[in-house]
Design a protein around this motif. Structure first.
Motif, PDB file in Angstrom:
ATOM      1  N   LEU A  12       0.222  -1.080   0.106  1.00 21.86           N
ATOM      2  CA  LEU A  12       0.229   0.462   0.289  1.00 21.86           C
ATOM      3  C   LEU A  12       1.029   1.212   0.251  1.00 21.86           C
ATOM      4  CD1 LEU A  12      -2.866   1.626  -0.008  1.00 21.86           C
ATOM      5  CD2 LEU A  12      -2.886   1.237   2.717  1.00 21.86           C
ATOM      6  N   LYS A  13       1.515   1.402   0.850  1.00 22.54           N
ATOM      7  CA  LYS A  13       2.699   2.531   0.631  1.00 22.54           C
ATOM      8  C   LYS A  13       3.279   2.675  -0.426  1.00 22.54           C
ATOM      9  CE  LYS A  13       7.067   4.331   3.079  1.00 22.54           C
ATOM     10  NZ  LYS A  13       7.836   4.583   3.711  1.00 22.54           N
ATOM     11  N   GLN A  14       3.449   1.842  -1.415  1.00 22.35           N
ATOM     12  CA  GLN A  14       4.413   1.631  -2.296  1.00 22.35           C
ATOM     13  C   GLN A  14       3.291   2.186  -3.217  1.00 22.35           C
ATOM     14  OE1 GLN A  14       5.679  -2.273  -3.261  1.00 22.35           O
ATOM     15  NE2 GLN A  14       7.892  -1.987  -2.081  1.00 22.35           N
ATOM     16  N   ARG A  15       2.660   1.552  -3.548  1.00 22.34           N
ATOM     17  CA  ARG A  15       1.556   2.449  -4.734  1.00 22.34           C
ATOM     18  C   ARG A  15       0.689   3.710  -3.604  1.00 22.34           C
ATOM     19  NH1 ARG A  15      -3.524  -1.634  -2.891  1.00 22.34           N
ATOM     20  NH2 ARG A  15      -4.646   0.323  -4.339  1.00 22.34           N
ATOM     21  N   ILE A  16       0.647   4.243  -2.724  1.00 26.67           N
ATOM     22  CA  ILE A  16       0.341   5.752  -2.219  1.00 26.67           C
ATOM     23  C   ILE A  16       2.054   6.419  -2.861  1.00 26.67           C
ATOM     24  CG2 ILE A  16       0.728   7.357  -0.274  1.00 26.67           C
ATOM     25  CD1 ILE A  16      -1.286   5.146   1.172  1.00 26.67           C
ATOM     26  N   ALA A  17       2.743   6.226  -3.096  1.00 28.36           N
ATOM     27  CA  ALA A  17       4.424   6.760  -2.949  1.00 28.36           C
ATOM     28  C   ALA A  17       3.828   7.000  -4.850  1.00 28.36           C
ATOM     29  CB  ALA A  17       5.346   6.471  -2.375  1.00 28.36           C
ATOM     30  N   ARG A  18       3.881   6.263  -5.445  1.00 28.11           N
ATOM     31  CA  ARG A  18       3.871   5.239  -6.891  1.00 28.11           C
ATOM     32  C   ARG A  18       2.738   7.045  -7.112  1.00 28.11           C
ATOM     33  NH1 ARG A  18       3.468   0.773  -7.962  1.00 28.11           N
ATOM     34  NH2 ARG A  18       0.801   0.690  -7.347  1.00 28.11           N
ATOM     35  N   THR A  19       1.280   6.754  -6.965  1.00 31.22           N
ATOM     36  CA  THR A  19       0.743   7.599  -7.102  1.00 31.22           C
ATOM     37  C   THR A  19       0.845   9.150  -6.643  1.00 31.22           C
ATOM     38  OG1 THR A  19      -1.224   5.969  -6.779  1.00 31.22           O
ATOM     39  CG2 THR A  19      -2.074   7.739  -6.828  1.00 31.22           C
ATOM     40  N   ALA A  20       1.459   8.984  -5.679  1.00 30.63           N
ATOM     41  CA  ALA A  20       2.358  10.614  -5.332  1.00 30.63           C
ATOM     42  C   ALA A  20       2.638  11.564  -6.695  1.00 30.63           C
ATOM     43  CB  ALA A  20       1.967  10.889  -4.086  1.00 30.63           C
ATOM     44  N   GLU A  55       3.247  10.458  -9.200  1.00 32.01           N
ATOM     45  CA  GLU A  55       2.367  10.336 -10.945  1.00 32.01           C
ATOM     46  C   GLU A  55       1.727  12.316 -10.991  1.00 32.01           C
ATOM     47  OE1 GLU A  55       0.426   6.949 -11.389  1.00 32.01           O
ATOM     48  OE2 GLU A  55       1.628   5.793 -11.695  1.00 32.01           O
ATOM     49  N   GLN A  56       0.945  12.250  -9.540  1.00 31.23           N
ATOM     50  CA  GLN A  56      -0.190  13.630  -9.155  1.00 31.23           C
ATOM     51  C   GLN A  56       1.172  15.052  -9.588  1.00 31.23           C
ATOM     52  OE1 GLN A  56      -3.249  13.516  -9.897  1.00 31.23           O
ATOM     53  NE2 GLN A  56      -3.061  11.228 -10.321  1.00 31.23           N
ATOM     54  N   GLN A  67       0.667  15.567   0.955  1.00 32.94           N
ATOM     55  CA  GLN A  67      -0.426  15.769   0.595  1.00 32.94           C
ATOM     56  C   GLN A  67      -1.246  14.839   0.085  1.00 32.94           C
ATOM     57  OE1 GLN A  67       2.314  17.634  -1.968  1.00 32.94           O
ATOM     58  NE2 GLN A  67       1.356  20.048  -1.264  1.00 32.94           N
ATOM     59  N   LEU A  68      -0.222  13.956  -1.067  1.00 31.23           N
ATOM     60  CA  LEU A  68      -1.736  12.835  -1.547  1.00 31.23           C
ATOM     61  C   LEU A  68      -2.427  12.406  -0.480  1.00 31.23           C
ATOM     62  CD1 LEU A  68      -3.313  11.243  -4.308  1.00 31.23           C
ATOM     63  CD2 LEU A  68      -1.354   9.399  -3.121  1.00 31.23           C
ATOM     64  N   ALA A  69      -2.330  11.751   0.985  1.00 32.73           N
ATOM     65  CA  ALA A  69      -2.702  11.003   2.041  1.00 32.73           C
ATOM     66  C   ALA A  69      -3.510  12.103   2.501  1.00 32.73           C
ATOM     67  CB  ALA A  69      -1.597  11.338   3.421  1.00 32.73           C
ATOM     68  N   MET A  70      -3.594  13.434   2.438  1.00 33.80           N
ATOM     69  CA  MET A  70      -4.397  14.833   2.967  1.00 33.80           C
ATOM     70  C   MET A  70      -5.687  14.595   2.286  1.00 33.80           C
ATOM     71  SD  MET A  70      -2.757  17.199   4.788  1.00 33.80           S
ATOM     72  CE  MET A  70      -2.306  18.413   4.014  1.00 33.80           C
ATOM     73  N   TYR A  71      -5.414  14.761   1.220  1.00 29.33           N
ATOM     74  CA  TYR A  71      -6.380  14.745   0.088  1.00 29.33           C
ATOM     75  C   TYR A  71      -7.576  14.062   0.172  1.00 29.33           C
ATOM     76  CZ  TYR A  71      -8.731  14.157  -4.452  1.00 29.33           C
ATOM     77  OH  TYR A  71      -9.784  14.204  -5.464  1.00 29.33           O
ATOM     78  N   MET A  72      -6.410  12.200   0.068  1.00 34.10           N
ATOM     79  CA  MET A  72      -7.375  10.905  -0.080  1.00 34.10           C
ATOM     80  C   MET A  72      -8.019  11.153   1.209  1.00 34.10           C
ATOM     81  SD  MET A  72      -4.917   8.886  -1.257  1.00 34.10           S
ATOM     82  CE  MET A  72      -5.854   7.716  -2.784  1.00 34.10           C
ATOM     83  N   PHE A  73      -7.750  10.846   2.903  1.00 36.57           N
ATOM     84  CA  PHE A  73      -8.324  11.592   4.005  1.00 36.57           C
ATOM     85  C   PHE A  73      -9.369  12.781   3.854  1.00 36.57           C
ATOM     86  CE2 PHE A  73      -4.631  10.173   6.022  1.00 36.57           C
ATOM     87  CZ  PHE A  73      -4.888   8.438   6.099  1.00 36.57           C
ATOM     88  N   THR A  74      -9.457  13.631   3.561  1.00 39.71           N
ATOM     89  CA  THR A  74     -10.494  14.627   3.555  1.00 39.71           C
ATOM     90  C   THR A  74     -11.482  13.553   2.335  1.00 39.71           C
ATOM     91  OG1 THR A  74      -8.855  16.318   3.903  1.00 39.71           O
ATOM     92  CG2 THR A  74     -10.726  17.211   3.135  1.00 39.71           C
ATOM     93  N   LYS A  75     -11.065  13.509   1.354  1.00 41.38           N
ATOM     94  CA  LYS A  75     -12.234  12.962   0.494  1.00 41.38           C
ATOM     95  C   LYS A  75     -13.321  12.390   1.015  1.00 41.38           C
ATOM     96  CE  LYS A  75     -12.945  12.238  -4.097  1.00 41.38           C
ATOM     97  NZ  LYS A  75     -14.519  11.335  -4.716  1.00 41.38           N
ATOM     98  N   GLU A  76     -12.150  10.478   1.476  1.00 43.10           N
ATOM     99  CA  GLU A  76     -13.625  10.098   1.990  1.00 43.10           C
ATOM    100  C   GLU A  76     -13.989  10.307   3.221  1.00 43.10           C
ATOM    101  OE1 GLU A  76     -14.686   6.304   2.283  1.00 43.10           O
ATOM    102  OE2 GLU A  76     -13.280   7.269  -0.010  1.00 43.10           O
TER     103      GLU A  76
END
Length: 86
Positions: free
Chosen positions: A15-23, A25-26, A32-41
């Motif tokens: 999961l950490k690797q997927r999060i890092a890869r997505t971050a 890519e973005q 920042q990605l984690a805060m966005y995802m937590f907030t959105k969910e």
């Protein structure tokens, strides 16, 4: 902005690797990605609960009657070819 706090979470390596890869890519940090995802969910969950609470006030018959009333106001229009299914 509110004063930042630290939240440490443990996640599986995959999961950490997927999060890092997505971050990457973005073009944002993992934080920042984690805060966005937590907030959105959380917003999605809160909105779903709010909608569910509102719908609980009505019976299925009331909901369908209201839907039928709205749909009866829609005039029959030719559907353009580009908007047809199949």
């Amino acid at each position: 902005m509110a004063e930042p706090n630290v939240l440490t979470i443990r996640v599986p390596l995959d999961l950490k690797q997927r999060i890092a890869r997505t971050a990457e890519e973005q073009g944002v940090s993992i934080n920042q990605l984690a805060m966005y995802m937590f907030t959105k969910e959380l917003s999605d969950l809160e909105t779903g609960k709010l909608i569910s609470d509102v719908w609980k006030q009505y019976s299925k018959k009331e909901i369908m009657t209201g839907f039928d009333e709205v749909m009866s106001k829609v005039k029959d229009k030719k559907v353009p070819d580009w908007d047809r299914l199949g």
